[in-house]
Write a protein that holds these residues in place. Structure first.
Motif, PDB file in Angstrom:
ATOM      1  N   LEU A  37       0.830  -1.204   0.000  1.00 52.30           N
ATOM      2  CA  LEU A  37       0.000   0.000   0.000  1.00 52.30           C
ATOM      3  C   LEU A  37       0.866   1.257   0.000  1.00 52.30           C
ATOM      4  O   LEU A  37       0.545   2.259  -0.661  1.00 52.30           O
ATOM      5  CB  LEU A  37      -0.932  -0.007   1.214  1.00 52.30           C
ATOM      6  CG  LEU A  37      -1.937   1.131   1.309  1.00 52.30           C
ATOM      7  CD1 LEU A  37      -2.924   1.071   0.138  1.00 52.30           C
ATOM      8  CD2 LEU A  37      -2.686   1.070   2.644  1.00 52.30           C
ATOM      9  N   ALA A  38       1.972   1.210   0.719  1.00 52.17           N
ATOM     10  CA  ALA A  38       2.858   2.375   0.807  1.00 52.17           C
ATOM     11  C   ALA A  38       3.527   2.706  -0.522  1.00 52.17           C
ATOM     12  O   ALA A  38       3.933   3.851  -0.748  1.00 52.17           O
ATOM     13  CB  ALA A  38       3.915   2.135   1.880  1.00 52.17           C
ATOM     14  N   GLN A  39       3.639   1.722  -1.411  1.00 46.23           N
ATOM     15  CA  GLN A  39       4.182   2.002  -2.737  1.00 46.23           C
ATOM     16  C   GLN A  39       3.272   2.949  -3.521  1.00 46.23           C
ATOM     17  O   GLN A  39       3.740   3.731  -4.349  1.00 46.23           O
ATOM     18  CB  GLN A  39       4.376   0.692  -3.508  1.00 46.23           C
ATOM     19  CG  GLN A  39       5.466  -0.209  -2.944  1.00 46.23           C
ATOM     20  CD  GLN A  39       5.545  -1.527  -3.683  1.00 46.23           C
ATOM     21  OE1 GLN A  39       4.719  -1.837  -4.553  1.00 46.23           O
ATOM     22  NE2 GLN A  39       6.554  -2.320  -3.370  1.00 46.23           N
ATOM     23  N   GLU A  40       1.990   2.881  -3.242  1.00 47.88           N
ATOM     24  CA  GLU A  40       1.012   3.720  -3.936  1.00 47.88           C
ATOM     25  C   GLU A  40       0.699   5.001  -3.179  1.00 47.88           C
ATOM     26  O   GLU A  40       0.268   5.989  -3.787  1.00 47.88           O
ATOM     27  CB  GLU A  40      -0.291   2.929  -4.128  1.00 47.88           C
ATOM     28  CG  GLU A  40      -0.120   1.583  -4.815  1.00 47.88           C
ATOM     29  CD  GLU A  40      -1.369   0.728  -4.725  1.00 47.88           C
ATOM     30  OE1 GLU A  40      -2.378   1.226  -4.156  1.00 47.88           O
ATOM     31  OE2 GLU A  40      -1.345  -0.425  -5.183  1.00 47.88           O
ATOM     32  N   ARG A  41       0.931   4.986  -1.859  1.00 48.41           N
ATOM     33  CA  ARG A  41       0.523   6.114  -1.033  1.00 48.41           C
ATOM     34  C   ARG A  41       1.716   6.615  -0.208  1.00 48.41           C
ATOM     35  O   ARG A  41       2.049   6.048   0.844  1.00 48.41           O
ATOM     36  CB  ARG A  41      -0.643   5.721  -0.123  1.00 48.41           C
ATOM     37  CG  ARG A  41      -1.881   5.312  -0.915  1.00 48.41           C
ATOM     38  CD  ARG A  41      -3.071   5.024  -0.034  1.00 48.41           C
ATOM     39  NE  ARG A  41      -3.386   6.152   0.845  1.00 48.41           N
ATOM     40  CZ  ARG A  41      -4.453   6.188   1.641  1.00 48.41           C
ATOM     41  NH1 ARG A  41      -5.296   5.154   1.656  1.00 48.41           N
ATOM     42  NH2 ARG A  41      -4.679   7.222   2.422  1.00 48.41           N
ATOM     43  N   PRO A  42       2.366   7.682  -0.650  1.00 46.29           N
ATOM     44  CA  PRO A  42       3.579   8.150   0.026  1.00 46.29           C
ATOM     45  C   PRO A  42       3.332   8.714   1.418  1.00 46.29           C
ATOM     46  O   PRO A  42       4.281   8.916   2.174  1.00 46.29           O
ATOM     47  CB  PRO A  42       4.120   9.225  -0.920  1.00 46.29           C
ATOM     48  CG  PRO A  42       2.936   9.672  -1.712  1.00 46.29           C
ATOM     49  CD  PRO A  42       2.071   8.459  -1.869  1.00 46.29           C
ATOM     50  N   GLU A  43       2.080   8.981   1.755  1.00 48.22           N
ATOM     51  CA  GLU A  43       1.791   9.552   3.072  1.00 48.22           C
ATOM     52  C   GLU A  43       1.778   8.493   4.182  1.00 48.22           C
ATOM     53  O   GLU A  43       1.736   8.834   5.377  1.00 48.22           O
ATOM     54  CB  GLU A  43       0.447  10.299   3.052  1.00 48.22           C
ATOM     55  CG  GLU A  43      -0.793   9.425   2.987  1.00 48.22           C
ATOM     56  CD  GLU A  43      -1.186   8.998   1.579  1.00 48.22           C
ATOM     57  OE1 GLU A  43      -2.343   8.606   1.383  1.00 48.22           O
ATOM     58  OE2 GLU A  43      -0.312   9.069   0.672  1.00 48.22           O
ATOM     59  N   ILE A  44       1.813   7.221   3.822  1.00 46.21           N
ATOM     60  CA  ILE A  44       1.774   6.165   4.830  1.00 46.21           C
ATOM     61  C   ILE A  44       3.147   6.004   5.468  1.00 46.21           C
ATOM     62  O   ILE A  44       4.168   5.921   4.782  1.00 46.21           O
ATOM     63  CB  ILE A  44       1.295   4.844   4.215  1.00 46.21           C
ATOM     64  CG1 ILE A  44      -0.203   4.940   3.911  1.00 46.21           C
ATOM     65  CG2 ILE A  44       1.581   3.659   5.143  1.00 46.21           C
ATOM     66  CD1 ILE A  44      -0.816   3.720   3.346  1.00 46.21           C
ATOM     67  N   VAL A  45       3.156   5.955   6.816  1.00 47.84           N
ATOM     68  CA  VAL A  45       4.383   5.722   7.568  1.00 47.84           C
ATOM     69  C   VAL A  45       4.141   4.586   8.553  1.00 47.84           C
ATOM     70  O   VAL A  45       3.011   4.321   8.969  1.00 47.84           O
ATOM     71  CB  VAL A  45       4.842   6.994   8.324  1.00 47.84           C
ATOM     72  CG1 VAL A  45       5.212   8.097   7.353  1.00 47.84           C
ATOM     73  CG2 VAL A  45       3.773   7.468   9.305  1.00 47.84           C
ATOM     74  N   GLY A  46       5.227   3.897   8.910  1.00 46.14           N
ATOM     75  CA  GLY A  46       5.166   2.809   9.877  1.00 46.14           C
ATOM     76  C   GLY A  46       5.937   3.174  11.131  1.00 46.14           C
ATOM     77  O   GLY A  46       6.979   3.839  11.063  1.00 46.14           O
ATOM     78  N   MET A  47       5.430   2.718  12.264  1.00 41.22           N
ATOM     79  CA  MET A  47       6.049   3.026  13.550  1.00 41.22           C
ATOM     80  C   MET A  47       5.983   1.795  14.446  1.00 41.22           C
ATOM     81  O   MET A  47       5.081   0.959  14.307  1.00 41.22           O
ATOM     82  CB  MET A  47       5.319   4.191  14.242  1.00 41.22           C
ATOM     83  CG  MET A  47       5.100   5.400  13.372  1.00 41.22           C
ATOM     84  SD  MET A  47       4.066   6.644  14.173  1.00 41.22           S
ATOM     85  CE  MET A  47       5.186   7.202  15.457  1.00 41.22           C
TER      86      MET A  47
END
Length: 344
Positions: A37-47
């Motif tokens: 999903l993060a490949q398509e949505r640059p606003e996603i971050v993981g913590m």
């Protein structure tokens, strides 16, 4: 002549899988779904709070190292920082163990995230009885704690299919969410039932005239297994899967409960404050009289040990569920017929 001692079977209490030995599984479905999903949505971050490896967040970390934030063993800081990131337009997925997200950092989840309605996705590993490490790590009451938090969406997935489909739905939801994470080698079950995850929607996976199992989380897998085994007893079992605990799909529950079937709720959570009580109040407030029972964990601190042993002891195994249905059907007398109205 000496006889060799039998080989002792050991199970890691922390990482033991609830999957059956011969069951199809998918590795780290949450981590891979989030990385895709993060490949398509640059606003996603993981913590993560020093638990990336044990919440499958390491998959995201390795794929997107510049968008992963290790917060250390400080869950309040984890959720507070996630709130700040959401305030500036990022979509954080913050992972730790369920016990720490709920017991230790509840005030931050409630006031920093839920009260302003921020798009923060809290991912709780080891929900319910998915570890043998005892009360310090068994989040047997996380649903009871969080159901009372306004604005919060709560999802309890059954398998890898549920998780993979839930991740983008949670990211799209405009508000805070809590996901009960199944990690590691997660069973793959729902692809055989023409299933599609929809936030806030329950799904009837099987129809049946004798018994209705209303289940969530890994207990949906067990409910489906029990239903198949009970066919040998000529017991016809329906299974209603409830992946979203809050908001509960009340219409589906009410529609399914309007029958003379035995109804059992099934959850990997204490019988206090979880799916069972949510279903019971829904049925009662709708004025439905039905035979209702709960399959869940007892209201006590649970023992430590090997996971299969604990699931047998506390009634979550397929064997235990089959035995419970059989006992309920044999012990419960038929409902009395409606009284005949007096003649005019």
């Amino acid at each position: 002549m000496t006889t060799a001692a039998p080989k002792r079977l050991t199970t890691s209490a922390m990482i033991a899988s609830f999957a059956d030995p011969d069951q199809r599984t998918t590795p780290a479905p949450f981590g891979h779904a989030l990385a895709r999903l993060a490949q398509e949505r640059p606003e996603i971050v993981g913590m993560s709070a020093d638990l990336a490896k044990y919440t499958d967040m390491h998959v995201f970390r390795d794929a997107h190292p510049d968008r992963f934030f290790q917060m250390g063993m400080a869950e309040q800081v984890l959720l507070g920082a996630a709130a700040g990131m959401a305030e500036v337009g990022l979509v954080p997925f913050a992972s730790t163990y369920s016990v720490f997200a709920t017991r230790r950092a509840y005030d931050f989840l409630c006031l920093d995230i839920a009260e302003p309605g921020l798009n923060v996705n809290v991912v709780g590993g080891l929900p319910g009885l998915t570890t043998g490490y005892g009360p310090s790590h068994q989040a047997t009451e996380d649903l009871a704690i969080l159901r009372g938090c306004p604005n919060l969406v709560i999802v309890d997935p059954c398998d890898s299919v549920d998780i993979e489909q839930a991740v983008p739905a949670l990211a799209d939801h405009d508000g805070p969410t809590y996901l009960r994470l199944l990690r590691g080698q997660v069973p793959t079950v729902l692809d055989e039932y023409d299933y599609r995850f929809e936030l806030g929607r329950a799904a009837e996976l099987r129809s049946g005239r004798d018994v209705l199992l209303i289940s969530t989380g890994l207990m949906t897998m067990r409910a489906l297994q029990a239903a198949q085994r009970l066919e040998a007893d000529h017991v016809d079992v329906a299974v209603l899967h409830v992946p979203t605990i809050k908001p509960l799909d009340r219409e589906a529950v009410i529609r399914a409960a309007r029958s003379d079937r035995l109804v059992l709720t099934c959850e990997n959570h204490t019988v206090v404050g979880g799916l069972g009580e949510a279903v019971a109040s829904t049925i009662a407030l709708a004025g439905i009289g039905t035979r209702l029972g709960q399959v869940g964990l007892p209201d006590e601190f649970l023992a430590a040990g090997a996971l299969p042993t604990l699931h047998d002891r506390y009634g979550l195994s397929t064997d235990a569920l089959v035995a419970r249905v059989r006992a309920e059907l044999s012990d419960r007398a038929p409902w009395p017929a409606d009284p005949t109205p007096p003649s005019a």
